[in-house]
Design a protein around this motif. Structure first.
Motif, PDB file in Angstrom:
ATOM      1  N   ALA A  18       0.830  -1.216   0.000  1.00 15.33           N
ATOM      2  CA  ALA A  18       0.000   0.000   0.000  1.00 15.33           C
ATOM      3  C   ALA A  18       0.862   1.263   0.000  1.00 15.33           C
ATOM      4  O   ALA A  18       0.640   2.189   0.787  1.00 15.33           O
ATOM      5  CB  ALA A  18      -0.946  -0.016   1.206  1.00 15.33           C
ATOM      6  N   GLU A  40       1.192   3.957  -1.652  1.00 13.61           N
ATOM      7  CA  GLU A  40       0.648   5.307  -1.811  1.00 13.61           C
ATOM      8  C   GLU A  40      -0.404   5.653  -0.759  1.00 13.61           C
ATOM      9  O   GLU A  40      -0.944   6.751  -0.754  1.00 13.61           O
ATOM     10  CB  GLU A  40       0.005   5.457  -3.203  1.00 13.61           C
ATOM     11  N   HIS A  41      -0.726   4.693   0.100  1.00 12.82           N
ATOM     12  CA  HIS A  41      -1.795   4.954   1.069  1.00 12.82           C
ATOM     13  C   HIS A  41      -1.390   6.089   2.020  1.00 12.82           C
ATOM     14  O   HIS A  41      -0.303   6.067   2.588  1.00 12.82           O
ATOM     15  CB  HIS A  41      -2.121   3.679   1.853  1.00 12.82           C
ATOM     16  N   PRO A  73      -5.956  -1.349   4.154  1.00 14.59           N
ATOM     17  CA  PRO A  73      -5.777  -1.492   2.713  1.00 14.59           C
ATOM     18  C   PRO A  73      -5.120  -2.824   2.320  1.00 14.59           C
ATOM     19  O   PRO A  73      -5.062  -3.157   1.145  1.00 14.59           O
ATOM     20  CB  PRO A  73      -4.869  -0.316   2.354  1.00 14.59           C
TER      21      PRO A  73
END
Ligand code: GLC
Ligand code: CA
Length: 545
Positions: A477, A479-480, A509
């Motif tokens: 994840a 870019e979370h 995520p």
């Protein structure tokens, strides 16, 4: 290519604890921590489970920069004790399987070191060339380079009619590494400490030793790695040491040289790329900005993946120059302090490298917000003067200082809720954080849900699970904006770390068949729904492959 097993060194399987001696434990009531104080707390460190202590400088020093200005490398400052105390510390630590890492300040020494006292007597004194001099006339600096602690990097010495170069304070003249005699002195001194039983060395601003002031080169000078390899050959390679180079300017590429598994330089680097992500880009640390969280993950990911099998890194959030991580990137409110401190610890201790715990971090100690007159640090005091003169408002300067002053890390260790936090019976050299009645070791030692117990568990886990040492890192994840998650994988195990970095609940995520994953550690009182992350929730799972 030669196949090297990179994970068989003792220092790859241990956790280092950093002590800032003047703030750890006072034994004689003068308000300053000392070696006997440290000895009296070794059982505490053994209980925590660490394998080495990095001792910030205890050598003889006028203390212009709290010991990072050494006037005798082969003696202990009387403020901290004697050489006998040092030998006793090494021996007592050894009984507890703890090695002592000395802090070597090799870029510069004190202007009160006998080398410098000699050097400024005349140009033909044998010690003159131990330092970096340039001809000139008084008032006309050789160039416009600035010193880290304020003012020009050049200081005039009328006796010799020359300027000397200093990257830090005027009381920290730079050593001239281009002079082979200087290098020989340093190697002999290192061998002497090895003979005394030192377990390793941390090398202060080591990337700055090979400076070339005429080209305004400070870090990463052209002869840097030549000098480091020579030093390693002449000294470290004769023992089984942990050696760590402080290098603000290191890149992963360069770190592969510093920490080459063939042992030609050091064991590991101590680099700061992840640390500057909450300042305005292109400005300095006092120019505050919100943490760029996604970039933090990218930076850590780059170091994890690029050094895998070809280098070794130090893992740290804190040291004596950095603010307290729970105040910085966690949440030091009563509600979330313990929880966010544990979350930050989880992220760090789950990665590949050697983790460092800075004194008090294992208690979740916090920053302070004192008035300017309470600060002692040379950098803080200089910055206040410079920014005042440059027209910054008092309020603005204090905001920067409360966030980033090095004294945040240097307030005395909080041992208990009694007078002066159990640090001293006298007047402490730096004001104790008033929250010591709530945050202290005595409260946390026996408490199952304390930050201390959580650190102890993480340190123990590293010894039980090889995957924590050798596993390949993969960021999930990426870019979370809120969750930090990754796996570590070796032939038999997959370790999964999932953390909510912030104070709002969020959907997880990471999607897994959760029945296959065993929850090893969490900072929640009870295991929670795996598909939702509570504020600052941290989890470590294990799956057999
Ligand atoms: C390093 C030390 C810091 C010191 C400086 C000069 O960055 O960690 O405390 O002031 O070098 O020696
Ligand atoms: Ca003392």
């Amino acid at each position: 290519m030669k196949q090297t097993n990179t994970i068989n060194k003792w220092w790859q399987n241990t956790v280092v604890y950093q002590i800032y001696p003047r703030s750890f434990q006072d034994s004689n009531g003068d308000g300053i921590g000392d070696l006997q104080g440290i000895i009296s707390r070794l059982d505490y460190l053994q209980d925590l489970g660490i394998g080495a202590i990095w001792l910030s400088p205890v050598c003889k020093s006028p203390q212009d920069d709290n010991g990072y200005d050494i006037s005798d490398y082969q003696d202990i400052d009387p403020m901290f004790g004697s050489l006998d105390d040092m030998e006793q510390l090494i021996a007592e630590a050894k009984k507890r399987n703890i090695r002592i890492i000395m802090d070597l300040v090799l870029n510069h020494c004190s202007d009160e070191h006998r080398w410098f006292i000699e050097a400024k007597k005349s140009r033909d004194n044998p010690y003159h060339d131990y330092f970096v001099w340039r001809d000139g006339v008084e008032g006309q600096y050789p160039n416009d380079m600035r010193a880290t602690f304020g003012g020009p990097a050049w200081e005039w010495v009328p006796e010799v009619g020359q300027y000397y170069f200093h990257q830090f304070s005027v009381k920290q003249p730079d050593l001239n590494w281009d002079n082979p005699a200087v290098r020989r002195e340093i190697y002999d001194m290192i061998l002497w400490w090895m003979d005394k039983g030192a377990g390793g060395f941390r090398m202060d601003v080591i990337d700055q030793i090979a400076k070339v002031p005429d080209q305004k080169i400070t870090a990463n000078g052209p002869r840097l790695h030549e000098y480091l390899q020579q030093m390693s050959r002449e000294t470290f390679q004769k023992g089984d040491l942990i050696t760590v180079g402080e290098a603000w300017g290191a890149t992963p590429e360069r770190a592969k040289l510093y920490s080459n598994p063939d042992g030609s330089e050091f064991s590991m680097v101590f680099q700061f790329e992840h640390i500057g992500l909450d300042q305005q880009e292109g400005k300095d640390k006092w120019d505050l900005a919100p943490l760029r969280f996604v970039q933090l993950k990218q930076v850590l990911n780059a170091w994890q993946t690029q050094l895998h099998n070809c280098g070794w890194n130090s893992l740290f959030w804190n040291n004596h120059d950095l603010p307290r991580i729970v105040s910085r990137w966690g949440n030091d409110s009563a509600q979330y302090r313990e929880k966010s401190a544990k979350m930050l610890a989880t992220i760090l201790h789950g990665m590949q490298g050697t983790p460092y715990v800075y004194q008090g971090e294992e208690l979740g100690m916090t920053n302070v917000a004192y008035g300017i007159e309470e600060y002692r640090d040379i950098e803080t005091v200089t910055m206040y003067k410079e920014r005042s003169a440059a027209g910054y408002s008092h309020a603005e300067i204090m905001r920067s200082l409360h966030a980033k002053s090095r004294d945040n890390a240097r307030t005395p260790m909080q041992w208990n809720a009694q007078a002066n936090a159990g640090f001293t019976t006298g007047a402490p050299w730096l004001k104790i954080n008033p929250n010591y009645t709530a945050i202290n070791a005595a409260d946390q030692l026996g408490r199952k849900d304390s930050v201390y117990t959580y650190y102890k568990t993480l340190i123990a886990l590293r010894k039980q699970l090889p995957v924590l040492v050798d596993g390949r890192f993969e960021l999930l994840a990426a870019e979370h904006p809120q969750v930090f998650a990754y796996t570590r994988t070796n032939q038999t195990d997959e370790l999964l770390v999932v953390c909510n970095f912030f104070g709002e609940q969020v959907a997880c995520p990471v999607e897994k068949d959760w029945a296959e994953y065993r929850l090893l550690l969490t900072n929640e009182a009870e295991p929670t729904d795996p598909t939702v992350l509570q504020p600052y929730e941290a989890r470590i799972y294990l799956k057999k492959r």
